[in-house]
Motif scaffolding. Structure first.
Motif, PDB file in Angstrom:
ATOM      1  N   ILE A 241       0.826  -1.207   0.000  1.00  0.00           N
ATOM      2  CA  ILE A 241       0.000   0.000   0.000  1.00  0.00           C
ATOM      3  C   ILE A 241       0.861   1.258   0.000  1.00  0.00           C
ATOM      4  N   GLY A 242       2.084   1.149  -0.523  1.00  0.00           N
ATOM      5  CA  GLY A 242       2.917   2.341  -0.718  1.00  0.00           C
ATOM      6  C   GLY A 242       3.688   2.778   0.505  1.00  0.00           C
ATOM      7  N   LEU A 243       3.672   1.975   1.570  1.00  0.00           N
ATOM      8  CA  LEU A 243       4.434   2.332   2.763  1.00  0.00           C
ATOM      9  C   LEU A 243       5.630   1.407   2.881  1.00  0.00           C
ATOM     10  N   ALA A 244       6.190   1.319   4.060  1.00  0.00           N
ATOM     11  CA  ALA A 244       7.344   0.452   4.266  1.00  0.00           C
ATOM     12  C   ALA A 244       7.475   0.244   5.762  1.00  0.00           C
ATOM     13  N   ALA A 245       8.421  -0.592   6.140  1.00  0.00           N
ATOM     14  CA  ALA A 245       8.779  -0.712   7.549  1.00  0.00           C
ATOM     15  C   ALA A 245       9.984   0.188   7.763  1.00  0.00           C
ATOM     16  N   PRO A 246      10.343   0.451   9.038  1.00  0.00           N
ATOM     17  CA  PRO A 246      11.589   1.176   9.253  1.00  0.00           C
ATOM     18  C   PRO A 246      12.750   0.353   8.688  1.00  0.00           C
ATOM     19  N   GLN A 247      13.835   1.026   8.316  1.00  0.00           N
ATOM     20  CA  GLN A 247      14.949   0.294   7.703  1.00  0.00           C
ATOM     21  C   GLN A 247      15.502  -0.792   8.608  1.00  0.00           C
ATOM     22  N   VAL A 248      15.422  -0.547   9.919  1.00  0.00           N
ATOM     23  CA  VAL A 248      15.919  -1.539  10.871  1.00  0.00           C
ATOM     24  C   VAL A 248      15.216  -2.891  10.684  1.00  0.00           C
ATOM     25  N   THR A 249      13.936  -2.854  10.383  1.00  0.00           N
ATOM     26  CA  THR A 249      13.193  -4.095  10.176  1.00  0.00           C
ATOM     27  C   THR A 249      13.822  -4.910   9.041  1.00  0.00           C
ATOM     28  N   TYR A 250      14.170  -4.213   7.945  1.00  0.00           N
ATOM     29  CA  TYR A 250      14.753  -4.916   6.803  1.00  0.00           C
ATOM     30  C   TYR A 250      16.132  -5.482   7.135  1.00  0.00           C
ATOM     31  N   ILE A 251      16.869  -4.711   7.920  1.00  0.00           N
ATOM     32  CA  ILE A 251      18.203  -5.165   8.303  1.00  0.00           C
ATOM     33  C   ILE A 251      18.084  -6.446   9.129  1.00  0.00           C
TER      34      ILE A 251
ATOM     35  N   ALA B 176      10.857  15.727  -0.715  1.00  0.00           N
ATOM     36  CA  ALA B 176      10.532  16.194   0.640  1.00  0.00           C
ATOM     37  C   ALA B 176       9.055  16.033   0.982  1.00  0.00           C
ATOM     38  N   MET B 177       8.187  16.112  -0.010  1.00  0.00           N
ATOM     39  CA  MET B 177       6.754  16.070   0.299  1.00  0.00           C
ATOM     40  C   MET B 177       6.119  14.719  -0.027  1.00  0.00           C
ATOM     41  N   LEU B 178       6.931  13.710  -0.291  1.00  0.00           N
ATOM     42  CA  LEU B 178       6.373  12.449  -0.791  1.00  0.00           C
ATOM     43  C   LEU B 178       6.326  11.349   0.273  1.00  0.00           C
ATOM     44  N   ASP B 179       5.452  10.366   0.046  1.00  0.00           N
ATOM     45  CA  ASP B 179       5.413   9.199   0.926  1.00  0.00           C
ATOM     46  C   ASP B 179       6.522   8.228   0.503  1.00  0.00           C
ATOM     47  N   PRO B 180       6.776   7.183   1.324  1.00  0.00           N
ATOM     48  CA  PRO B 180       7.927   6.310   1.037  1.00  0.00           C
ATOM     49  C   PRO B 180       7.950   5.774  -0.386  1.00  0.00           C
ATOM     50  N   ASN B 181       6.810   5.387  -0.891  1.00  0.00           N
ATOM     51  CA  ASN B 181       6.747   4.848  -2.233  1.00  0.00           C
ATOM     52  C   ASN B 181       7.071   5.909  -3.283  1.00  0.00           C
ATOM     53  N   GLY B 182       6.513   7.097  -3.082  1.00  0.00           N
ATOM     54  CA  GLY B 182       6.773   8.205  -3.993  1.00  0.00           C
ATOM     55  C   GLY B 182       8.250   8.543  -4.032  1.00  0.00           C
ATOM     56  N   LYS B 184      10.751   6.518  -3.409  1.00  0.00           N
ATOM     57  CA  LYS B 184      11.441   5.436  -4.127  1.00  0.00           C
ATOM     58  C   LYS B 184      11.283   5.602  -5.639  1.00  0.00           C
ATOM     59  N   GLU B 185      10.046   5.872  -6.076  1.00  0.00           N
ATOM     60  CA  GLU B 185       9.759   6.025  -7.512  1.00  0.00           C
ATOM     61  C   GLU B 185      10.628   7.127  -8.117  1.00  0.00           C
ATOM     62  N   GLU B 210      18.987   8.407   0.130  1.00  0.00           N
ATOM     63  CA  GLU B 210      18.784   8.564  -1.309  1.00  0.00           C
ATOM     64  C   GLU B 210      20.076   8.711  -2.097  1.00  0.00           C
ATOM     65  N   ILE B 211      21.173   8.959  -1.406  1.00  0.00           N
ATOM     66  CA  ILE B 211      22.367   9.326  -2.157  1.00  0.00           C
ATOM     67  C   ILE B 211      23.498   8.322  -2.008  1.00  0.00           C
ATOM     68  N   ILE B 212      23.195   7.138  -1.483  1.00  0.00           N
ATOM     69  CA  ILE B 212      24.283   6.178  -1.269  1.00  0.00           C
ATOM     70  C   ILE B 212      24.914   5.707  -2.575  1.00  0.00           C
TER      71      ILE B 212
END
Lengths: 284, 282
Positions: A241-251, B176-182, B184-185, B210-212
């Motif tokens: 649904i376009g969200l994610a978990a915190p990065q720690v979860t993935y690690i 800056a104004m986007l959700d995690p998926n946005g 990433k896209e 974003e810059i790694i």
């Protein structure tokens, strides 16, 4: 000062072909003193939901109760509700307008019809609560840095003495330090004043770090409503649904996949650090 | 000379009070020397007010240097005759997607740039098609932009820039104004443009993750370049970054915390793979 949403529905453009069902059968209880994170992708209904909480939008179905009273009854005092449920919009610094910082923060309580002394007392207190130094009080709000402006805007809402403080992405556009400063302040207000906080955020890391309960919105419905570590167990569904978990979860998931016996429920850096150190027989 | 080069770039502005009296001079950019090679992916970090946006606005001649020189593709930005060519070669994408979309239909919006440049109609359509395909928005070409998500709108903005066939693209906090998926896209689209089309990218952001993959990172502070290096070099300096009000990616921070507590992990870990590798080698 609890808020209850009972089967709340909201449809806009209802009598046209373009009707949108923005909230679908939302049932929530917001008790005193919680620190709640509200997450969901753009368009999931988060903003529509928070605007219902202080009566800015009237539901097209269902009811909202503040301390047991239906907020859309004719004899309900909406003005009081709006002082008790404070809403800080996105980029609130765009709403600063007075000639100096102090006058700007006074604007809200002044409109509540309080005495001048009380208004100034509240403004002073609110500015202290957000950690703004006295030297800035009589400067134009437009001369402040981004983080400072945002703190002034939050003070403007705090000066109304709300029981519930809702912040819509209070850290968008701030640098990492500014982000931490604002969120640490809010966490402190929650702790010391017992104020209920609802934090709308796109940062899973921030939500994992600060809140005790997460409400996940998707397509106008409440998808999850639970403690952070329970919600983030559904990280695959969250991604869908376009969200994610915190990065720690993935690690932690990656470590587990490589055979390390780590607890994958941890969601913050200190928790992950302690968990990994535990595996390697060391203590922080 | 690289595609973007600055030599002792200084930008000053005069602060005035309400009556218009001079209160003082602020030096927003202070003797910055940059040299960016064609095809590089460059990131600019810095706290709010560090001068990074002011610097960026010099690259497509929205601002002109108070002192020093800026060259874009060899052209001096201070010379008025170069203005249009520079703006065409260095496209800019801003933070708020709603402030930079003007068309009623996605493809119309993307065609706006090349149309203004006097590109023949048939070619405009070709450019619109290839640009929308490059950012993965072709199937939305007949949609109304205001019905798109934030990430989609930003990708349309990027398509609008690349339809002008620029040599470089400058993105000022595009996520800056986007959700995690946005987020990433958008980052995926930018990286693809850089890799496939060899477009030079200058990305300004507050999201360290974003810059790694950037080729080079510049860290700004008080208008100066405070640090420069590869992401690995920069993110190895955790304490210095924190003093500059910045941060490191979460994975780098976790590795750093473990290192402080006695685990033998190398500094500047940037990806989960590297991290897992380092831990399982212990």
């Amino acid at each position: 000062m609890s808020l209850i949403l009972d089967h709340v529905n909201y449809i806009y453009g209802g009598d046209t072909e373009l009707a949108v069902h923005a909230l679908r059968d939302v049932n929530l209880k917001i008790p005193d003193g919680q620190f709640i994170g509200l997450i969901g992708h753009t368009g999931s209904g988060k903003s529509t939901l928070v605007q219902h909480l202080n009566g800015l939008i009237k539901p097209t179905g269902g009811a909202i109760y503040f301390n047991g009273e239906d907020i859309h009854e004719d004899d309900f005092d909406k003005k009081k509700l709006r002082s008790k449920v404070g809403l800080v919009f996105q980029y609130p610094e765009h709403q600063l307008f007075e000639i100096d910082v102090f006058s700007d923060v006074c604007f809200g309580p002044k409109n509540l019809g309080l005495s001048r002394k009380e208004v100034e007392l509240r403004a002073y207190e609110a500015l202290k609560q957000v950690g703004l130094e006295d030297e800035f009080f009589y400067q134009s709000p437009f001369d402040l840095s981004g983080g400072q402006k945002r703190r002034v805007a939050i003070a403007g809402v705090l000066a109304m003495k709300p029981d519930i403080l809702i912040l819509d992405e209070p850290t968008a556009g701030l640098d990492p330090k500014g982000r931490d400063e604002i969120l640490d302040r809010i966490a402190m207000l929650h702790k010391t004043m017992g104020i209920t906080v609802i934090l709308v955020s796109h940062s899973m890391e921030d939500v994992a770090k600060y809140v005790e309960r997460i409400i996940v919105m998707n397509k106008g419905r409440v998808l999850y409503d639970d403690m952070p570590k329970e919600v983030f167990k559904h990280y695959k569904e969250l991604e869908q649904i376009g969200l994610a978990a915190p990065q720690v979860t993935y690690i932690m998931q990656a470590l587990k996949a490589r055979g390390l016996p780590v607890n994958t429920e941890v969601t913050t850096i200190p928790e992950a650090r302690d968990e990994i150190l535990r595996i390697y027989g060391k203590h922080a | 000379m690289g595609i973007i080069k600055t030599d002792k770039l200084v930008f000053e502005y005069i602060r005035r009070d309400e009556e218009g009296n001079v209160e003082g001079i602020t030096r927003a950019v202070d003797e910055v020397d940059l040299d960016v090679a064609q095809g590089d992916f460059v990131a600019v970090l810095g706290h709010n007010g560090s001068g990074k946006s002011t610097l960026a606005k010099h690259i497509n001649a929205i601002l002109y240097p108070s002192e020093g020189t800026v060259w874009v593709d060899g052209m001096d930005t201070a010379e008025e005759k170069n203005l249009w060519e520079i703006r065409q070669n260095a496209g800019m994408v801003f933070q708020n997607p709603d402030n930079q979309i003007i068309g009623q239909v996605v493809e119309e919006d993307v065609g706006f740039g090349p149309e203004n440049m006097g590109v023949p109609t048939a070619e405009i359509w070709e450019r619109v098609e290839e640009s929308l395909k490059a950012v993965g928005m072709y199937e939305y070409r007949r949609h109304s932009p205001n019905k798109l998500s934030g990430g989609q709108k930003q990708r349309v903005s990027i398509a609008g820039v690349i339809a002008m066939h620029p040599k470089c693209i400058i993105l000022d906090e595009p996520t800056a104004m986007l959700d995690p998926n946005g987020r990433k896209e958008v980052i995926r689209a930018v990286r693809a443009l850089n890799a496939a089309e060899n477009i030079t990218v200058v990305l300004i952001t507050h999201y360290m993750e974003e810059i790694i993959h950037a080729d080079k990172v510049f860290v700004m502070d008080q208008g100066k370049v405070a640090m420069e290096g590869t992401p690995k070099e920069i993110f190895s300096r955790v304490e210095e970054l924190k003093e500059l009000r910045l941060d490191v990616p979460q994975i780098t921070l976790l590795a750093y915390e473990l290192q402080k507590n006695g685990l033998q992990i190398p500094a500047g870990i940037l990806t989960t793979e590297e991290f897992v590798e380092a831990l399982t080698c212990l």
